[in-house]
Design an enzyme around this catalytic site. Structure first.
Site, mmCIF file in Angstrom:
data_model
loop_
_atom_site.group_PDB
_atom_site.id
_atom_site.type_symbol
_atom_site.label_atom_id
_atom_site.label_comp_id
_atom_site.label_asym_id
_atom_site.label_seq_id
_atom_site.Cartn_x
_atom_site.Cartn_y
_atom_site.Cartn_z
ATOM 1 N N GLU A 175 10.804 26.191 7.047
ATOM 2 C CA GLU A 175 11.752 27.302 6.922
ATOM 3 C C GLU A 175 11.003 28.605 6.707
ATOM 4 O O GLU A 175 9.947 28.574 6.062
ATOM 5 C CB GLU A 175 12.710 27.035 5.759
ATOM 6 C CG GLU A 175 13.610 25.849 6.020
ATOM 7 C CD GLU A 175 14.690 25.647 4.950
ATOM 8 O OE1 GLU A 175 14.886 26.551 4.117
ATOM 9 O OE2 GLU A 175 15.327 24.594 4.962
ATOM 10 N N ARG A 212 17.526 18.728 1.335
ATOM 11 C CA ARG A 212 16.182 19.286 1.450
ATOM 12 C C ARG A 212 15.606 18.936 2.809
ATOM 13 O O ARG A 212 15.724 17.778 3.259
ATOM 14 C CB ARG A 212 15.264 18.679 0.376
ATOM 15 C CG ARG A 212 15.431 19.263 -1.006
ATOM 16 C CD ARG A 212 15.018 20.727 -0.998
ATOM 17 N NE ARG A 212 15.169 21.316 -2.314
ATOM 18 C CZ ARG A 212 14.159 21.485 -3.152
ATOM 19 N NH1 ARG A 212 12.948 21.125 -2.829
ATOM 20 N NH2 ARG A 212 14.372 22.032 -4.325
ATOM 21 N N HIS A 247 20.106 27.434 5.945
ATOM 22 C CA HIS A 247 19.969 27.190 4.496
ATOM 23 C C HIS A 247 20.910 28.103 3.682
ATOM 24 O O HIS A 247 20.475 28.837 2.796
ATOM 25 C CB HIS A 247 18.513 27.394 4.046
ATOM 26 C CG HIS A 247 18.206 26.622 2.792
ATOM 27 N ND1 HIS A 247 16.986 26.062 2.515
ATOM 28 C CD2 HIS A 247 18.985 26.309 1.719
ATOM 29 C CE1 HIS A 247 17.022 25.454 1.340
ATOM 30 N NE2 HIS A 247 18.237 25.592 0.840
HETATM 31 P P1 NAD Z 1 21.257 15.525 -8.435
HETATM 32 O O1 NAD Z 1 19.949 15.398 -9.149
HETATM 33 O O2 NAD Z 1 22.504 15.698 -9.215
HETATM 34 O O3 NAD Z 1 21.469 14.251 -7.470
HETATM 35 C C1 NAD Z 1 20.462 13.660 -6.714
HETATM 36 C C2 NAD Z 1 20.785 12.175 -6.627
HETATM 37 O O4 NAD Z 1 19.844 11.555 -5.755
HETATM 38 C C3 NAD Z 1 20.673 11.471 -7.982
HETATM 39 O O5 NAD Z 1 21.864 10.752 -8.272
HETATM 40 C C4 NAD Z 1 19.489 10.523 -7.798
HETATM 41 O O6 NAD Z 1 19.678 9.301 -8.509
HETATM 42 C C5 NAD Z 1 19.533 10.282 -6.310
HETATM 43 N N1 NAD Z 1 18.259 9.806 -5.783
HETATM 44 C C6 NAD Z 1 17.005 10.110 -6.198
HETATM 45 N N2 NAD Z 1 16.114 9.464 -5.420
HETATM 46 C C7 NAD Z 1 16.832 8.743 -4.510
HETATM 47 C C8 NAD Z 1 16.485 7.873 -3.443
HETATM 48 N N3 NAD Z 1 15.221 7.603 -3.158
HETATM 49 N N4 NAD Z 1 17.479 7.331 -2.706
HETATM 50 C C9 NAD Z 1 18.773 7.586 -2.973
HETATM 51 N N5 NAD Z 1 19.170 8.374 -3.990
HETATM 52 C C10 NAD Z 1 18.204 8.948 -4.741
HETATM 53 O O7 NAD Z 1 21.055 16.726 -7.398
HETATM 54 P P2 NAD Z 1 22.198 17.602 -6.694
HETATM 55 O O8 NAD Z 1 22.457 18.808 -7.512
HETATM 56 O O9 NAD Z 1 23.325 16.724 -6.277
HETATM 57 O O10 NAD Z 1 21.381 18.105 -5.399
HETATM 58 C C11 NAD Z 1 21.190 17.216 -4.300
HETATM 59 C C12 NAD Z 1 20.282 17.863 -3.282
HETATM 60 O O11 NAD Z 1 20.869 19.055 -2.768
HETATM 61 C C13 NAD Z 1 18.926 18.294 -3.847
HETATM 62 O O12 NAD Z 1 17.916 17.976 -2.901
HETATM 63 C C14 NAD Z 1 19.029 19.800 -3.932
HETATM 64 O O13 NAD Z 1 17.756 20.430 -3.801
HETATM 65 C C15 NAD Z 1 19.881 20.079 -2.731
HETATM 66 N N6 NAD Z 1 20.506 21.388 -2.763
HETATM 67 C C16 NAD Z 1 20.539 22.080 -1.586
HETATM 68 C C17 NAD Z 1 21.117 23.339 -1.555
HETATM 69 C C18 NAD Z 1 21.150 24.137 -0.269
HETATM 70 O O14 NAD Z 1 21.155 25.347 -0.336
HETATM 71 N N7 NAD Z 1 21.187 23.497 0.887
HETATM 72 C C19 NAD Z 1 21.647 23.884 -2.729
HETATM 73 C C20 NAD Z 1 21.646 23.131 -3.904
HETATM 74 C C21 NAD Z 1 21.072 21.868 -3.907
#
Ligand code: NAD
Length: 526
Positions: free
Chosen positions: A259, A230, A277
């Site tokens: 964005e 993000r 993105h």
């Molecule tokens: P997820 O919820 O499975 O994993 C997120 C992890 O971050 C969890 O294990 C959580 O415990 C950890 N976390 C929360 N707060 C934290 C902190 N302060 N410090 C360290 N770790 C922390 O989510 P995911 O499906 O793996 O997605 C991860 C990221 O990727 C999200 O931000 C999502 O929006 C983003 N994403 C981006 C795209 C893109 O198009 N670029 C697409 C899908 C997801």
């Protein structure tokens, strides 16, 4: 049954649906047409174009399920759907592999300078010496956020013979150990050791700008950082300086603070690889999302529980007149506790219902709402009472429930204990015109869990309270309410403050540094 596919959905999903129901595909349906026709449908499947508003939901007398073929549900009025008992489902796992692979693309492109070399070669320059690269083998990958995507990046980097370390305060250590990843308790410990740093956290109050000037200073000057999670997790001004001043050697971004990022000073630099993105944009991810939501709609039609329901089911609580009030108590207690235990992963939650509430046979909704409070501040996809238990399970949290008749003179009390590697923390609450916390870690208090709070454990000796208060005074943080409780005179005491502005980590650390203070925590319940 009849389903409306209102946004373009991969054929594979549509084919699945056609086997069980009538499917109308109208991907150019207007908001007015949707309002007119929604009453005919039992299911609607959307991506991000179609807005399923409150008005649409109000007219949808037959609708049972709203399916979002993707992750975010900003285009769906989930509260209105919940109120009407309509399930809202999504497909959070559909993009996991796609985003992990794109992250690998950014990493490889940056370390082998593929994007700049491509531009130079096509310009006929043949600059072999300019593009000296780096191998991944033997290097250390530092993952910030080991959820779905973070763990898949680990797997791929392990195939490149990298060592993986991670920071994820909400991940049970055994999950990381099982993957051969060393988990650190402090983010800085990962940042200073890693050669390749990759961010996979949600954007929360805690993670916003969690990589900024100080963090870049402790990274190796040979390190590279990547963000396909993000925009806003990395402070872009600080990244610009770090890349320009050589504090780190490179970066790769798919997401930006603003964005669409058509203008960004980072684009001037040639040691950063940028994509617009698109980390989640593959045919496979779209197909996966379509198939996942089609299966969820089918589950719903067949009377089974879909996997990714994100709103609340109807559970009969008619035996207890204060359901709404105590659901609020549960949510607040959960949210308070998860912040109170700080970054220690919760292994077990013990919930004890006391008094009137014990008369209710099915307390499932209250348990789930506590979990929702515990999990929502730390997860990306919305956790609702419906998916709360499965999210808790996936995080290795065991839940135990008990009942007690004795309720300390209150009509109803709910106690929630969190067991972590570091010990046991507990909070107990009731509803007295508003949500009220009656005990924290066994100490009697009487506080409204709202806004900014601050809890300190300290030695009950003269001067302790003054010393803590002085720090808030010096930092110009106004204390609204102060309450103290103690076990025995001269023993351990607890102070609960409500504050007009947030106790920053810096202030919390200053309080912690006092000799008489054993622990201090800032809590945000806004
Ligand atoms: P997820 O919820 O499975 O994993 C997120 C992890 O971050 C969890 O294990 C959580 O415990 C950890 N976390 C929360 N707060 C934290 C902190 N302060 N410090 C360290 N770790 C922390 O989510 P995911 O499906 O793996 O997605 C991860 C990221 O990727 C999200 O931000 C999502 O929006 C983003 N994403 C981006 C795209 C893109 O198009 N670029 C697409 C899908 C997801």
């Amino acid at each position: 049954m009849k389903a409306l596919v209102a946004d373009s959905l991969n054929e594979k999903g549509i084919e699945k649906l056609q086997k069980v129901c009538d499917v109308v595909v109208d991907t150019s349906i207007t908001p007015e047409e949707l309002l007119e026709t929604i009453n005919e449908y039992d299911a609607i499947l959307v991506r991000s174009r179609t807005k399923v508003t409150k008005e649409v939901i109000e007219k949808a007398e037959n609708l049972k399920i709203i399916a979002r073929a993707g992750v975010g549900v900003d285009n769906i009025d989930v509260a209105a759907a919940t109120e009407k008992g309509i399930m809202v489902v999504n497909a959070p796992e559909s993009t996991t592999i796609t985003v992990a692979e794109h992250t690998m693309g950014l990493i490889l492109s940056a370390i082998r300078k593929i994007a700049v070399a491509d531009e130079s070669t096509k310009a006929g320059k043949w600059e072999k010496k300019r593009f000296m690269g780096m191998e991944l083998k033997g290097k250390t990958l530092g993952v910030i956020g080991m959820g779905r995507i973070g763990s898949q990046v680990v797997k791929r980097c392990q195939a490149f013979e990298m060592d993986a370390i991670a920071y994820d305060p909400y991940l049970p250590p055994h999950v990381a150990e099982d993957m051969g990843v060393k988990l650190y308790e402090e983010q800085d410990d990962v940042l200073k050791r890693a050669d390749i740093i990759t961010i996979h956290v949600p954007l929360t109050e805690e993670t916003r700008h969690s990589i900024s000037t100080e963090e870049f200073k402790i990274m190796k000057d040979t390190a590279l950082i990547f963000n396909a999670a993000r925009g806003g997790v990395i402070d872009e001004d600080a990244l610009y300086t770090a890349l320009k001043e050589g504090e780190i050697s490179g970066a790769g971004l798919d997401v930006y603070e603003d964005e669409p990022a058509k203008e960004n000073k980072l684009f001037e630099l040639d040691n950063i690889v940028c994509t617009p993105h698109i980390a989640a944009s593959t045919k496979e991810a779209q197909a996966a999302a379509a198939v996942i939501v089609a299966n969820e709609v089918i589950d719903c039609f067949e009377g089974n529980t879909p996997n990714n329901i994100i709103n609340m089911p109807r559970i009969d609580t008619s035996g207890f007149s204060q359901t709404t009030e105590y659901l609020e108590v549960c949510e607040k207690l959960g949210s308070f506790l998860t912040q109170y235990v700080k970054k220690n992963p919760i292994k077990e939650l013990n919930i004890t219902y006391k008094g009137e509430i014990t008369k209710l046979q099915n307390k499932e909704l209250f348990k789930r709402t506590i979990l929702q409070g515990v999990l929502n501040p730390i997860t990306e996809s919305p956790v609702s009472a419906v998916n709360a238990t499965s999210v808790a399970e996936s995080r290795g949290i065991t839940i135990k429930e008990a009942e007690a008749e004795e309720s300390d003179g209150y009509e109803t009390l709910i106690e929630v204990k969190a067991i972590t590697e570091k010990g046991v923390s507990s909070v107990e609450g009731t509803f007295l015109h508003e949500v009220t916390i009656t005990k924290i870690n066994g100490y009697k208090v009487d506080v409204k869990p709202e806004g900014y709070m601050f809890i300190a454990k300290y030695k009950d000796i003269p001067g302790s309270i003054g010393a803590i208060g002085t720090i808030f005074g010096q930092e110009k943080i106004n204390i609204g309410i102060m309450q103290v409780g103690r076990d025995i005179t001269g023993g351990e005491a607890i102070m609960v403050l409500t504050l007009d502005t947030e106790a920053t980590p810096d202030v919390t650390n200053k309080v912690k540094e006092l000799d008489q203070v054993k622990d201090a925590t800032g809590i945000n319940l806004l």
